[in-house]
Scaffold this motif. Structure first.
Motif, PDB file in Angstrom:
ATOM      1  N   ASN A   1      47.309  -2.007  44.335  1.00  0.00           N
ATOM      2  CA  ASN A   1      47.641  -2.437  45.694  1.00  0.00           C
ATOM      3  C   ASN A   1      48.714  -1.544  46.301  1.00  0.00           C
ATOM      4  O   ASN A   1      48.648  -1.185  47.483  1.00  0.00           O
ATOM      5  CB  ASN A   1      48.100  -3.891  45.686  1.00  0.00           C
ATOM      6  CG  ASN A   1      46.965  -4.860  45.445  1.00  0.00           C
ATOM      7  OD1 ASN A   1      45.794  -4.503  45.582  1.00  0.00           O
ATOM      8  ND2 ASN A   1      47.292  -6.088  45.069  1.00  0.00           N
ATOM      9  N   ILE A   2      49.710  -1.200  45.505  1.00  0.00           N
ATOM     10  CA  ILE A   2      50.767  -0.315  46.000  1.00  0.00           C
ATOM     11  C   ILE A   2      50.180   1.030  46.411  1.00  0.00           C
ATOM     12  O   ILE A   2      50.528   1.578  47.470  1.00  0.00           O
ATOM     13  CB  ILE A   2      51.857  -0.137  44.922  1.00  0.00           C
ATOM     14  CG1 ILE A   2      52.605  -1.463  44.704  1.00  0.00           C
ATOM     15  CG2 ILE A   2      52.856   0.951  45.331  1.00  0.00           C
ATOM     16  CD1 ILE A   2      53.522  -1.469  43.498  1.00  0.00           C
ATOM     17  N   ASP A   3      49.273   1.562  45.602  1.00  0.00           N
ATOM     18  CA  ASP A   3      48.632   2.835  45.937  1.00  0.00           C
ATOM     19  C   ASP A   3      47.862   2.736  47.256  1.00  0.00           C
ATOM     20  O   ASP A   3      47.850   3.682  48.055  1.00  0.00           O
ATOM     21  CB  ASP A   3      47.677   3.262  44.824  1.00  0.00           C
ATOM     22  CG  ASP A   3      48.405   3.763  43.581  1.00  0.00           C
ATOM     23  OD1 ASP A   3      49.598   4.109  43.687  1.00  0.00           O
ATOM     24  OD2 ASP A   3      47.778   3.779  42.495  1.00  0.00           O
ATOM     25  N   ALA A   4      47.199   1.594  47.482  1.00  0.00           N
ATOM     26  CA  ALA A   4      46.420   1.412  48.717  1.00  0.00           C
ATOM     27  C   ALA A   4      47.325   1.308  49.936  1.00  0.00           C
ATOM     28  O   ALA A   4      47.008   1.833  51.011  1.00  0.00           O
ATOM     29  CB  ALA A   4      45.538   0.165  48.592  1.00  0.00           C
ATOM     30  N   TRP A   5      48.446   0.641  49.793  1.00  0.00           N
ATOM     31  CA  TRP A   5      49.332   0.380  50.929  1.00  0.00           C
ATOM     32  C   TRP A   5      50.328   1.499  51.210  1.00  0.00           C
ATOM     33  O   TRP A   5      50.774   1.668  52.340  1.00  0.00           O
ATOM     34  CB  TRP A   5      50.115  -0.911  50.683  1.00  0.00           C
ATOM     35  CG  TRP A   5      49.294  -2.141  50.660  1.00  0.00           C
ATOM     36  CD1 TRP A   5      48.117  -2.373  51.330  1.00  0.00           C
ATOM     37  CD2 TRP A   5      49.583  -3.342  49.936  1.00  0.00           C
ATOM     38  NE1 TRP A   5      47.660  -3.646  51.059  1.00  0.00           N
ATOM     39  CE2 TRP A   5      48.537  -4.261  50.206  1.00  0.00           C
ATOM     40  CE3 TRP A   5      50.615  -3.745  49.088  1.00  0.00           C
ATOM     41  CZ2 TRP A   5      48.508  -5.540  49.663  1.00  0.00           C
ATOM     42  CZ3 TRP A   5      50.593  -5.017  48.543  1.00  0.00           C
ATOM     43  CH2 TRP A   5      49.549  -5.910  48.822  1.00  0.00           C
ATOM     44  N   TRP A   6      50.670   2.256  50.176  1.00  0.00           N
ATOM     45  CA  TRP A   6      51.815   3.151  50.295  1.00  0.00           C
ATOM     46  C   TRP A   6      51.684   4.200  51.398  1.00  0.00           C
ATOM     47  O   TRP A   6      52.680   4.456  52.102  1.00  0.00           O
ATOM     48  CB  TRP A   6      52.128   3.818  48.959  1.00  0.00           C
ATOM     49  CG  TRP A   6      53.459   4.507  49.011  1.00  0.00           C
ATOM     50  CD1 TRP A   6      53.714   5.839  49.021  1.00  0.00           C
ATOM     51  CD2 TRP A   6      54.732   3.854  49.093  1.00  0.00           C
ATOM     52  NE1 TRP A   6      55.061   6.080  49.102  1.00  0.00           N
ATOM     53  CE2 TRP A   6      55.708   4.882  49.152  1.00  0.00           C
ATOM     54  CE3 TRP A   6      55.142   2.516  49.124  1.00  0.00           C
ATOM     55  CZ2 TRP A   6      57.069   4.600  49.243  1.00  0.00           C
ATOM     56  CZ3 TRP A   6      56.491   2.244  49.215  1.00  0.00           C
ATOM     57  CH2 TRP A   6      57.440   3.265  49.278  1.00  0.00           C
ATOM     58  N   PRO A   7      50.523   4.830  51.596  1.00  0.00           N
ATOM     59  CA  PRO A   7      50.444   5.812  52.685  1.00  0.00           C
ATOM     60  C   PRO A   7      50.850   5.233  54.042  1.00  0.00           C
ATOM     61  O   PRO A   7      51.545   5.900  54.825  1.00  0.00           O
ATOM     62  CB  PRO A   7      48.972   6.235  52.671  1.00  0.00           C
ATOM     63  CG  PRO A   7      48.548   6.023  51.253  1.00  0.00           C
ATOM     64  CD  PRO A   7      49.261   4.779  50.820  1.00  0.00           C
ATOM     65  N   LEU A   8      50.431   4.000  54.340  1.00  0.00           N
ATOM     66  CA  LEU A   8      50.793   3.362  55.604  1.00  0.00           C
ATOM     67  C   LEU A   8      52.282   3.038  55.649  1.00  0.00           C
ATOM     68  O   LEU A   8      52.924   3.169  56.695  1.00  0.00           O
ATOM     69  CB  LEU A   8      49.975   2.077  55.808  1.00  0.00           C
ATOM     70  CG  LEU A   8      48.459   2.240  55.924  1.00  0.00           C
ATOM     71  CD1 LEU A   8      47.790   0.885  56.074  1.00  0.00           C
ATOM     72  CD2 LEU A   8      48.096   3.129  57.102  1.00  0.00           C
ATOM     73  N   VAL A   9      52.820   2.615  54.513  1.00  0.00           N
ATOM     74  CA  VAL A   9      54.256   2.320  54.441  1.00  0.00           C
ATOM     75  C   VAL A   9      55.067   3.592  54.613  1.00  0.00           C
ATOM     76  O   VAL A   9      56.035   3.644  55.385  1.00  0.00           O
ATOM     77  CB  VAL A   9      54.596   1.639  53.090  1.00  0.00           C
ATOM     78  CG1 VAL A   9      56.107   1.484  52.927  1.00  0.00           C
ATOM     79  CG2 VAL A   9      53.902   0.283  52.972  1.00  0.00           C
ATOM     80  N   GLU A  10      54.657   4.628  53.923  1.00  0.00           N
ATOM     81  CA  GLU A  10      55.396   5.892  53.940  1.00  0.00           C
ATOM     82  C   GLU A  10      55.414   6.514  55.332  1.00  0.00           C
ATOM     83  O   GLU A  10      56.418   7.118  55.745  1.00  0.00           O
ATOM     84  CB  GLU A  10      54.777   6.852  52.923  1.00  0.00           C
ATOM     85  CG  GLU A  10      55.641   8.057  52.592  1.00  0.00           C
ATOM     86  CD  GLU A  10      55.065   8.841  51.437  1.00  0.00           C
ATOM     87  OE1 GLU A  10      55.854   9.384  50.647  1.00  0.00           O
ATOM     88  OE2 GLU A  10      53.820   8.922  51.313  1.00  0.00           O
ATOM     89  N   ARG A  11      54.313   6.372  56.063  1.00  0.00           N
ATOM     90  CA  ARG A  11      54.233   6.933  57.417  1.00  0.00           C
ATOM     91  C   ARG A  11      54.860   6.017  58.459  1.00  0.00           C
ATOM     92  O   ARG A  11      54.885   6.348  59.649  1.00  0.00           O
ATOM     93  CB  ARG A  11      52.766   7.204  57.782  1.00  0.00           C
ATOM     94  CG  ARG A  11      52.113   8.300  56.953  1.00  0.00           C
ATOM     95  CD  ARG A  11      50.801   8.770  57.591  1.00  0.00           C
ATOM     96  NE  ARG A  11      49.805   7.724  57.686  1.00  0.00           N
ATOM     97  CZ  ARG A  11      48.836   7.512  56.797  1.00  0.00           C
ATOM     98  NH1 ARG A  11      48.767   8.278  55.699  1.00  0.00           N
ATOM     99  NH2 ARG A  11      47.947   6.565  56.963  1.00  0.00           N
ATOM    100  N   GLY A  12      55.338   4.855  58.038  1.00  0.00           N
ATOM    101  CA  GLY A  12      55.980   3.931  58.967  1.00  0.00           C
ATOM    102  C   GLY A  12      55.015   3.288  59.936  1.00  0.00           C
ATOM    103  O   GLY A  12      55.410   2.875  61.033  1.00  0.00           O
ATOM    104  N   GLU A  13      53.753   3.137  59.547  1.00  0.00           N
ATOM    105  CA  GLU A  13      52.733   2.604  60.453  1.00  0.00           C
ATOM    106  C   GLU A  13      52.676   1.078  60.466  1.00  0.00           C
ATOM    107  O   GLU A  13      52.057   0.494  61.356  1.00  0.00           O
ATOM    108  CB  GLU A  13      51.364   3.174  60.079  1.00  0.00           C
ATOM    109  CG  GLU A  13      51.252   4.674  60.278  1.00  0.00           C
ATOM    110  CD  GLU A  13      49.884   5.219  59.899  1.00  0.00           C
ATOM    111  OE1 GLU A  13      48.951   4.400  59.737  1.00  0.00           O
ATOM    112  OE2 GLU A  13      49.749   6.448  59.767  1.00  0.00           O
ATOM    113  N   ILE A  14      53.262   0.446  59.475  1.00  0.00           N
ATOM    114  CA  ILE A  14      53.256  -1.028  59.450  1.00  0.00           C
ATOM    115  C   ILE A  14      54.682  -1.530  59.228  1.00  0.00           C
ATOM    116  O   ILE A  14      55.499  -0.863  58.596  1.00  0.00           O
ATOM    117  CB  ILE A  14      52.306  -1.578  58.356  1.00  0.00           C
ATOM    118  CG1 ILE A  14      52.657  -1.027  56.967  1.00  0.00           C
ATOM    119  CG2 ILE A  14      50.864  -1.259  58.701  1.00  0.00           C
ATOM    120  CD1 ILE A  14      53.374  -1.983  56.099  1.00  0.00           C
TER     121      ILE A  14
END
Length: 414
Positions: free
Chosen positions: A228-241
């Motif tokens: 789950n972390i792998d799935a979510w992390w790109p969005l978190v890292e880019r500040g999109e959510i």
């Protein structure tokens, strides 16, 4: 409490955590008054104080028997004892440590082993679970009553608004909820859209890990967390959510604990901690917009509906959220009826209803009796496990509370 942990665990991370928890317990017994299984069985070893004593013995190297395992198996991990404890004993984490050791010392055999293996491998696989649920609905009328109760009737999810707002949040689809009640996340998306927030689900995320973790496949539960972390992390890292929204309080407790679960993982520790920080129950998101919600609902005339609110243990004891949903339901125009013993578990507790059916059914029937006393025509809750478990014992409709708010706000059927 004085401890003398055995060599096999003393100098491990689990041993140090268990020692700290055990030393906080003063054996006052306040916890027994709010323990569901102690209330039913009246056995000290089926209450938190007795189970703590059993775990202490195990960690000090005393013999472990199937009787030890039985008393730990009967625990719902409802965490009501944690809400009651004046000393701050984190019982649920101690129980996880103790069960893991006991499982290794007293391996399961026969049907018990097969059933637990099947649950660990079947329930967390979203597609497989969905196929089985669809097949079950096709033959639902032919199923035995106990099994039929586990197969809820399908309800349409309704439309999911396209992402159009600057504010965006992630939702966890989970493993069982998409098949059993897709209407919950869809209703959440509509409510948040009306409040100016777009809700999206991310491909690749799945089961929160609670099923495997609490069936003593803790490595499997951590693997689910990493996925789950792998799935979510790109969005978190880019500040999109700005947040990760949980619509099942059982999943919320688990994801909020990712930081602790993976604190020893050099690759995932920091990311897991950040994911836990971003995770919020949907009630907190809607409550933050309560003024806007109230304004949108102002002046609308709706039929008065009496609702009995069942607060899942994971919401009130795990996430420590109390009174928030009740306020939102009142704002939405529902009349809440009083419910006695609201702190007690309904008996669902993840896979508990399948593994301890007798105790689970007693707790369900007691809970339904309490929920029905005030003349409610509808029951609301906040966790898919509680909703499906309770629905198996009553004709009263049971809905997630966000579906009720959606009905008032956007005109969808309850």
């Amino acid at each position: 409490m004085q401890t003398q942990l055995a060599d096999f665990i003393r100098d491990t991370a689990e041993g140090r955590e268990a020692d700290e928890i055990l030393r906080k317990c003063v054996h006052c017994g306040f916890c027994t008054a709010t323990c569901p299984t102690y209330q039913l069985l009246g056995d000290e070893l089926d209450g938190p104080r007795g189970r703590i004593y059993l775990i202490k013995q195990v960690l000090e190297g005393q013999p472990v028997t199937e009787k030890t395992r039985l008393h730990l198996d009967r625990c719902l991990t409802c965490r009501s004892c944690e809400s009651t404890c004046p000393s701050g004993v984190h019982y649920s984490r101690l129980a996880d440590i103790g069960r893991h050791v006991v499982e290794a010392r007293v391996p399961r055999r026969g049907t018990d082993r097969v059933v637990r293996w099947a649950l660990r491998e079947f329930v967390p696989r979203t597609q497989l679970f969905g196929m089985a649920m669809k097949a079950g609905r096709m033959v639902r009328g032919l199923l035995p009553e106990t099994l039929r109760a586990k197969v809820p009737l399908a309800r349409p999810a309704g439309p999911w608004p396209r992402p159009r707002h600057e504010r965006r949040m992630l939702a966890l689809a989970g493993c069982a909820q998409p098949a059993m009640a897709p209407s919950i996340n869809a209703a959440t998306a509509r409510v948040l859209d009306t409040l100016g927030i777009s809700l999206v689900e991310q491909a690749g995320a799945g089961c929160c890990g609670a099923v495997r973790f609490h069936l003593n496949d803790q490595d499997g539960g951590r693997a689910d967390a990493r996925r789950n972390i792998d799935a979510w992390w790109p969005l978190v890292e880019r500040g999109e959510i700005e947040a990760i929204v949980m619509t099942a309080s059982g999943c919320g407790v688990q994801v909020k604990d990712y930081g602790h679960m993976l604190q020893g993982d050099p690759v995932y520790a920091d990311r897991a901690r950040r994911i836990s920080e971003l995770t919020v129950d949907v009630s907190a998101v809607v409550a933050a917009e309560a003024d806007r919600l109230s304004a949108l609902l102002k002046g609308r005339r709706n039929e008065v509906v009496k609702v009995a609110w069942h607060a899942p243990c994971t919401l009130q004891h795990g996430l420590k959220i109390r009174g928030v949903v009740e306020g939102l339901l009142v704002t939405a125009g529902f009349e809440l009826v009083p419910v006695r013993d609201a702190h007690l578990c309904c008996g669902s507790a993840g896979t508990y209803s399948l593994l301890q059916p007798e105790l689970s059914t007693q707790l369900r029937d007691n809970k339904l009796a309490a929920l029905s006393e005030g003349g409610a025509t509808l029951i609301a809750s906040a966790n898919i496990g509680c909703i499906s478990h309770l629905q198996g014992g009553t004709e009263l409709p049971i809905r997630h509370w966000i579906e009720l708010v959606d009905a008032r706000l956007n005109g969808f059927a309850i």
